[in-house]
Design an enzyme around this catalytic site. Structure first.
Site, PDB file in Angstrom:
ATOM      1  N   GLY A  84       0.636  -1.033  -0.449  1.00  0.00           N
ATOM      2  CA  GLY A  84       0.128  -0.215  -0.098  1.00  0.00           C
ATOM      3  C   GLY A  84       0.683   1.152  -0.552  1.00  0.00           C
ATOM      4  O   GLY A  84       0.346   2.318  -0.290  1.00  0.00           O
ATOM      5  N   ARG A  85       1.508   1.039  -0.101  1.00  0.00           N
ATOM      6  CA  ARG A  85       2.854   2.169   0.161  1.00  0.00           C
ATOM      7  C   ARG A  85       4.646   2.244  -0.042  1.00  0.00           C
ATOM      8  O   ARG A  85       5.304   2.729   0.256  1.00  0.00           O
ATOM      9  CB  ARG A  85       3.367   2.576   1.766  1.00  0.00           C
ATOM     10  CG  ARG A  85       4.007   2.244   2.626  1.00  0.00           C
ATOM     11  CD  ARG A  85       3.475   2.729   3.909  1.00  0.00           C
ATOM     12  NE  ARG A  85       3.849   1.336   5.340  1.00  0.00           N
ATOM     13  CZ  ARG A  85       3.913   2.106   6.570  1.00  0.00           C
ATOM     14  NH1 ARG A  85       4.380   3.272   7.112  1.00  0.00           N
ATOM     15  NH2 ARG A  85       3.839   1.350   7.719  1.00  0.00           N
ATOM     16  N   LYS A 105      10.061   2.056  -0.056  1.00  0.00           N
ATOM     17  CA  LYS A 105       8.655   2.708   0.987  1.00  0.00           C
ATOM     18  C   LYS A 105       8.292   3.387   1.173  1.00  0.00           C
ATOM     19  O   LYS A 105       9.936   4.301   1.888  1.00  0.00           O
ATOM     20  CB  LYS A 105       9.532   1.380   2.692  1.00  0.00           C
ATOM     21  CG  LYS A 105       7.688   1.149   3.232  1.00  0.00           C
ATOM     22  CD  LYS A 105       8.640   0.008   4.348  1.00  0.00           C
ATOM     23  CE  LYS A 105       7.334   0.045   5.518  1.00  0.00           C
ATOM     24  NZ  LYS A 105       7.872  -0.471   6.866  1.00  0.00           N
ATOM     25  N   ARG A 168      15.086  -0.503   0.533  1.00  0.00           N
ATOM     26  CA  ARG A 168      15.075  -2.185   1.492  1.00  0.00           C
ATOM     27  C   ARG A 168      15.160  -2.980   0.766  1.00  0.00           C
ATOM     28  O   ARG A 168      14.816  -2.788  -0.271  1.00  0.00           O
ATOM     29  CB  ARG A 168      13.505  -2.086   2.499  1.00  0.00           C
ATOM     30  CG  ARG A 168      13.566  -3.091   2.698  1.00  0.00           C
ATOM     31  CD  ARG A 168      12.475  -3.350   3.415  1.00  0.00           C
ATOM     32  NE  ARG A 168      11.477  -4.397   3.741  1.00  0.00           N
ATOM     33  CZ  ARG A 168      10.009  -4.267   3.430  1.00  0.00           C
ATOM     34  NH1 ARG A 168       9.575  -3.501   4.928  1.00  0.00           N
ATOM     35  NH2 ARG A 168       8.919  -4.619   2.562  1.00  0.00           N
ATOM     36  N   ARG A 175       5.416 -13.000   1.006  1.00  0.00           N
ATOM     37  CA  ARG A 175       5.187 -13.240   2.175  1.00  0.00           C
ATOM     38  C   ARG A 175       4.095 -14.530   2.606  1.00  0.00           C
ATOM     39  O   ARG A 175       3.255 -15.517   1.375  1.00  0.00           O
ATOM     40  CB  ARG A 175       3.843 -12.141   2.509  1.00  0.00           C
ATOM     41  CG  ARG A 175       5.022 -10.525   2.714  1.00  0.00           C
ATOM     42  CD  ARG A 175       4.328  -9.686   1.635  1.00  0.00           C
ATOM     43  NE  ARG A 175       5.122  -8.348   2.028  1.00  0.00           N
ATOM     44  CZ  ARG A 175       5.528  -7.711   2.424  1.00  0.00           C
ATOM     45  NH1 ARG A 175       4.862  -7.881   3.627  1.00  0.00           N
ATOM     46  NH2 ARG A 175       6.435  -6.715   2.495  1.00  0.00           N
ATOM     47  N   ASP A 243       0.719 -11.619   6.109  1.00  0.00           N
ATOM     48  CA  ASP A 243       1.710 -10.912   5.316  1.00  0.00           C
ATOM     49  C   ASP A 243       2.732 -10.321   6.180  1.00  0.00           C
ATOM     50  O   ASP A 243       3.268  -9.780   4.940  1.00  0.00           O
ATOM     51  CB  ASP A 243       0.425  -9.618   5.088  1.00  0.00           C
ATOM     52  CG  ASP A 243      -0.401  -8.707   5.829  1.00  0.00           C
ATOM     53  OD1 ASP A 243      -0.555  -9.168   7.211  1.00  0.00           O
ATOM     54  OD2 ASP A 243       0.391  -7.484   6.877  1.00  0.00           O
ATOM     55  N   ASN A 244       3.307 -10.335   7.469  1.00  0.00           N
ATOM     56  CA  ASN A 244       4.573 -10.086   7.604  1.00  0.00           C
ATOM     57  C   ASN A 244       5.474 -11.069   7.714  1.00  0.00           C
ATOM     58  O   ASN A 244       6.582 -10.214   7.929  1.00  0.00           O
ATOM     59  CB  ASN A 244       4.787  -8.834   8.581  1.00  0.00           C
ATOM     60  CG  ASN A 244       3.695  -7.549   8.283  1.00  0.00           C
ATOM     61  OD1 ASN A 244       3.269  -7.779   7.831  1.00  0.00           O
ATOM     62  ND2 ASN A 244       3.290  -7.184   9.545  1.00  0.00           N
ATOM     63  N   ASP A 253       9.137  -6.311   8.037  1.00  0.00           N
ATOM     64  CA  ASP A 253       8.412  -5.396   7.789  1.00  0.00           C
ATOM     65  C   ASP A 253       8.697  -4.994   9.453  1.00  0.00           C
ATOM     66  O   ASP A 253       7.792  -5.611  10.277  1.00  0.00           O
ATOM     67  CB  ASP A 253       7.058  -5.886   7.351  1.00  0.00           C
ATOM     68  CG  ASP A 253       6.378  -5.405   6.314  1.00  0.00           C
ATOM     69  OD1 ASP A 253       7.167  -5.190   5.563  1.00  0.00           O
ATOM     70  OD2 ASP A 253       5.472  -5.477   5.809  1.00  0.00           O
TER      71      ASP A 253
HETATM   72  P1  AMP Z   1       1.479  -3.270   8.070  1.00  0.00           P
HETATM   73  O1  AMP Z   1       0.702  -4.351   9.416  1.00  0.00           O
HETATM   74  O2  AMP Z   1       2.370  -2.212   8.490  1.00  0.00           O
HETATM   75  O3  AMP Z   1       2.917  -4.094   7.638  1.00  0.00           O
HETATM   76  O4  AMP Z   1       0.416  -3.286   7.131  1.00  0.00           O
HETATM   77  C1  AMP Z   1      -0.311  -4.171   6.941  1.00  0.00           C
HETATM   78  C2  AMP Z   1      -0.969  -3.390   5.884  1.00  0.00           C
HETATM   79  O5  AMP Z   1      -1.478  -2.239   5.504  1.00  0.00           O
HETATM   80  C3  AMP Z   1       0.011  -3.317   4.627  1.00  0.00           C
HETATM   81  O6  AMP Z   1      -0.209  -3.804   3.339  1.00  0.00           O
HETATM   82  C4  AMP Z   1       0.626  -2.153   4.048  1.00  0.00           C
HETATM   83  O7  AMP Z   1       1.020  -2.186   2.871  1.00  0.00           O
HETATM   84  C5  AMP Z   1      -0.519  -1.296   4.259  1.00  0.00           C
HETATM   85  N1  AMP Z   1      -0.310   0.119   5.162  1.00  0.00           N
HETATM   86  C6  AMP Z   1       0.109   0.374   6.373  1.00  0.00           C
HETATM   87  N2  AMP Z   1       0.514   1.731   5.883  1.00  0.00           N
HETATM   88  C7  AMP Z   1       0.245   2.140   4.967  1.00  0.00           C
HETATM   89  C8  AMP Z   1      -0.341   3.929   4.612  1.00  0.00           C
HETATM   90  N3  AMP Z   1       0.312   4.749   5.011  1.00  0.00           N
HETATM   91  N4  AMP Z   1      -0.944   3.777   3.598  1.00  0.00           N
HETATM   92  C9  AMP Z   1      -0.793   2.585   2.158  1.00  0.00           C
HETATM   93  N5  AMP Z   1      -0.867   1.517   3.226  1.00  0.00           N
HETATM   94  C10 AMP Z   1      -0.216   1.442   4.229  1.00  0.00           C
HETATM   95 MG    MG Z   2       3.497  -5.266   6.443  1.00  0.00          MG
END
Ligand code: AMP
Ligand code: MG
Length: 479
Positions: A84-85, A105, A168, A175, A243-244, A253
């Site tokens: 997502g980012r 990232k 990174r 994943r 997913d991590n 992550d």
């Molecule tokens: P995380 O728990 O940080 O691994 O994030 C879980 C999901 O949310 C992943 O698919 C990330 O890409 C998405 N995500 C986390 N933060 C953001 C953000 N600020 N903008 C867009 N997607 C995000």
């Molecule tokens: Mg993640």
């Protein structure tokens, strides 16, 4: 850079190609030149790292892409997730011949951003940069980063913060959750995707009688070893959602991670984790749970007539998780303790030491260092229950009495870091960086590059936890 663009070989359903979106006022944060060298970056590429690491330029010959995946978050099916980012901006050959992903990232919104803004903040980027570097220095399988950039663009979290980008590196960004997405949304891709995972990441499994089973065994074993390594240095990942977790068993992550200071097995580093699902002591069993979820996604790969047998084989593979973890953990703990592997009482003695650290609330890293340096009196002085300590020391010295202590001391030296990334160390570096001063990031970077030996830039605070009456740095999922 020498490209090996292999992810784009997959079916386009599995990713979305797009360019990064630069931040305003991008500026250099920190650069890991040695890592760039190991990835065969040319001098011109190294000179140009800020442009690449801020999304202003892309790598010729590789169209950046966001991967789609799914996952279980905090034990619940979360449906479709994805980058997502972050964007995969290249796959390059390292000097050792490995293919390494470059993932930017904080590069802006993608179709998988959901409610997010596509950005990462300087605070979390510095934490991830230093943590990946720290784990690599400790010899633990982990992503790393070539560098990070800051910017003048504000990004709203609990407070307004500066946007930043991290470049990174990882041996894979596939994943466990990739398999979950495929089974749910594109099951016809499962065979080809799994085949590619094996070819790319576990080629030795291609020669096995059952390559998919051999692949599963490898993922299970590498995950068990990674988590055992975490437990041995006191690392808490913080968000072990499916997913991590990387299929290569390499740490991925970093969000609300932490290195444990005072020894508390039930420590929850992540303030967003009210239930303590991802507490320090739960990590091994959560690893097992995640792998169980993942293995279910391999079942459709069984031949119709052999489905029951395949399920049994996968279950038997998962049964190896715990012994693999325990063997690795026990060996590692004996190494930290300087105790012989073949002595019946070694592990029991190590457990006794951990019980002391727990009941006396002692710093995990510092106490092992004291043990290694044979500062027994100092350790004893830190204990309220000196009787308990004396009992431990008697047993400890008895076990070591007829051993080659020089050899054991050498092993201890290689397994007890002097430096871990304490939250308060990272915090000080972040606060300076937010004022455009990256010297503290650089100082920590140097210390953590060789964490087992004393560095001239060391400060007393690097070796100790905050005083128990000082407020800890709160770490949440916000990043
Ligand atoms: P995380 O728990 O940080 O691994 O994030 C879980 C999901 O949310 C992943 O698919 C990330 O890409 C998405 N995500 C986390 N933060 C953001 C953000 N600020 N903008 C867009 N997607 C995000
Ligand atoms: Mg993640």
């Amino acid at each position: 850079m020498i490209l090996n663009a292999r992810y784009p070989q997959l079916n386009p359903k599995l990713y979305h190609q797009q360019a990064p979106m630069p931040l305003q006022g991008a500026k250099a944060g920190h650069f890991n030149g040695a890592l760039a060298d190991s990835l065969q970056w040319s001098e011109a590429e190294k000179d140009n790292w800020v442009a690449l690491c801020s999304g202003q330029q892309t790598v010729e010959g590789f169209e950046p892409l966001a991967m789609v995946y799914a996952g279980h978050q905090f034990g619940q099916w979360a449906g479709q997730l994805g980058d997502g980012r972050g964007l995969l901006i290249a796959q390059v050959k390292s000097k050792t011949g490995a293919t390494i992903d470059l993932h930017l990232k904080g590069a802006g919104k993608t179709p998988y951003s959901r409610m997010g803004d596509g950005r990462a903040v300087l605070r979390s980027v510095i934490r991830e940069y230093l943590a990946g570097h720290a784990l690599n220095g400790l010899g633990i399988a982990s992503s790393n980063a070539v560098g990070f950039t800051s910017s003048t663009q504000t990004v709203q979290r609990e407070r307004a913060e500066f946007g930043a980008m991290l470049l990174r590196t990882a041996d894979s960004h596939i994943r466990l959750g990739h398999f979950e997405w495929i089974n749910q949304y594109a099951p016809e891709q499962l065979t080809d995707f799994t085949q590619k995972c094996i070819e790319w990441h576990f080629p030795e499994c291609l020669n096995a009688e059952q390559p998919v089973l051999a692949f599963a065994q490898q993922v299970i074993s590498r995950t068990a070893i990674m988590i055992a390594d975490w437990q041995l240095v006191g690392f808490a990942h913080g968000v072990m959602n499916t997913d991590n977790l990387n299929i290569t068993g390499s740490t991925l992550d970093f969000g609300p991670f932490g290195f444990m200071e005072r020894f508390r097995p039930n420590w929850i580093n992540n303030h967003s984790d009210a239930q303590g699902r991802y507490s320090f002591q739960n990590q091994p069993s959560i690893g097992h749970w995640n792998l169980w979820i993942w293995l279910n996604n391999l079942i459709p790969l069984a031949k119709a007539e052999g489905k029951e047998q395949f399920k049994q084989d996968l279950a038997a593979a998962l049964e190896q998780y715990e012994p693999t973890f325990l063997t690795h953990y026990q060996q590692g703990l004996n190494q930290k303790m300087g105790l012989p592997q073949d002595h019946a009482e070694s592990f029991d003695c190590a457990m006794q030491f951990l019980r002391i650290l727990q009941s006396e609330q002692l710093d995990y890293t510092q106490s092992f260092l004291r043990l290694q340096q044979q500062q027994y009196q100092q350790l004893r002085d830190d204990c309220l229950d000196t009787h308990q300590f004396d009992q431990f020391l008697t047993q400890y010295e008895l076990i070591r009495a007829h051993q080659d202590t020089n050899a054991l001391q050498q092993i201890m030296q290689q397994h007890n870091p002097r430096y871990i990334l304490r939250n308060h160390m990272a915090q000080r570096a972040i606060e300076a960086a937010e004022q455009d001063d990256f010297s503290e990031v650089d100082r920590l970077f140097q210390l953590l590059a060789t964490p087992f030996s004393q560095h001239p830039l060391e400060r007393a605070e690097d070796l100790a936890p905050l005083a128990s009456d000082q407020a800890e740095v709160a770490v949440s999922c916000s990043s």
